[in-house]
Scaffold this active site. Structure first.
Site, PDB file in Angstrom:
ATOM      1  N   CYS A 116      38.084  36.952  42.665  1.00  0.00           N
ATOM      2  CA  CYS A 116      38.480  35.607  41.736  1.00  0.00           C
ATOM      3  C   CYS A 116      39.376  36.278  40.567  1.00  0.00           C
ATOM      4  O   CYS A 116      40.348  36.666  41.060  1.00  0.00           O
ATOM      5  CB  CYS A 116      37.175  35.082  41.022  1.00  0.00           C
ATOM      6  SG  CYS A 116      35.966  36.165  40.335  1.00  0.00           S
ATOM      7  N   HIS A 118      33.493  37.916  39.081  1.00  0.00           N
ATOM      8  CA  HIS A 118      32.175  37.428  38.378  1.00  0.00           C
ATOM      9  C   HIS A 118      32.004  36.062  39.417  1.00  0.00           C
ATOM     10  O   HIS A 118      30.993  36.088  40.021  1.00  0.00           O
ATOM     11  CB  HIS A 118      32.409  36.492  36.821  1.00  0.00           C
ATOM     12  CG  HIS A 118      31.225  35.494  36.809  1.00  0.00           C
ATOM     13  ND1 HIS A 118      31.492  34.649  35.840  1.00  0.00           N
ATOM     14  CD2 HIS A 118      29.991  35.449  37.099  1.00  0.00           C
ATOM     15  CE1 HIS A 118      30.373  33.863  35.708  1.00  0.00           C
ATOM     16  NE2 HIS A 118      29.464  34.484  36.539  1.00  0.00           N
TER      17      HIS A 118
END
Length: 206
Positions: free
Chosen positions: A193, A197
């Site tokens: 990403c 997270h």
């Protein structure tokens, strides 16, 4: 409010290096040794990992366990929300840190460096899972130095894999979804990403 009895809190910030330009990198070896020492880590420990958001931070912690070569763990599907929905007890007691730093050996296999990924781009046995939102993937929303996505990456936003009707448990049809995206067991899967997270969840699922 509270936590599962006996649970130890890991501040998500301690699972990241926290330094620009890439704050989501792996913490230093010394930082990890201090963290796992406080948790009472030992080779026989069995971890049950959960969070309250559907698996992002829990998945990142499981990645850390893989990095230190510790395979004795379980993910509590649905985390705290599912626990509460079942009417199970909560505690507000805060356990004290167990001890000082413990020696760890870090393993490279769970982590893909930029150089490694560049060397694998276009490979038929590679699947790249972009866990960000569609506008980040398309480049409409830019929150990094450049907009867009890694060539060949497929996009499936992380929260779409959570069953909202089942207290954020992993969707039962995730295997079929992944197959439709070309993310299959016969391939090496690299997921990302912005800070690892959101892709903590997709690491867990993949």
């Amino acid at each position: 409010a509270g936590h599962i009895p006996g649970a130890r809190f890991v501040d998500p910030k301690r699972t990241q290096l926290g330094q620009p330009p890439a704050p989501g990198l792996l913490p230093t070896k010394a930082q990890l040794e201090a963290l796992f020492g406080e948790l009472g880590h030992n080779p026989g420990a069995v971890y049950v990992v959960y969070d309250d958001e559907g698996g992002g931070w829990a998945g990142r912690f499981i990645w850390l366990l893989d990095v230190i070569g510790h395979s004795k763990y379980h993910y509590l599907d649905g985390g705290l929300l599912s626990w509460q929905a079942e009417g199970l007890p909560l505690s507000t007691d805060v356990p004290a840190p167990v001890g000082g730093p413990v020696p760890l050996t870090l393993h490279d296999e769970p982590t893909a460096t930029r150089e490694y990924l560049q060397s694998r781009l276009g490979a038929a046995d590679l699947a790249i899972w972009d866990a960000r939102g569609p506008t980040e993937y398309s480049g409409e929303k830019v929150v990094a130095a450049k907009g867009g996505h890694i060539p060949g990456a497929v996009n499936f936003e992380w929260t779409a894999g959570m069953d909202q009707a089942r207290n954020l448990r992993i969707r039962k049809d995730m295997p079929q979804i992944l197959e439709s995206l070309g993310i299959t067991p016969d391939k090496e899967v690299i997921t990302h990403c912005q800070t690892h997270h959101r892709s903590g969840f997709t690491y867990l699922v993949a």
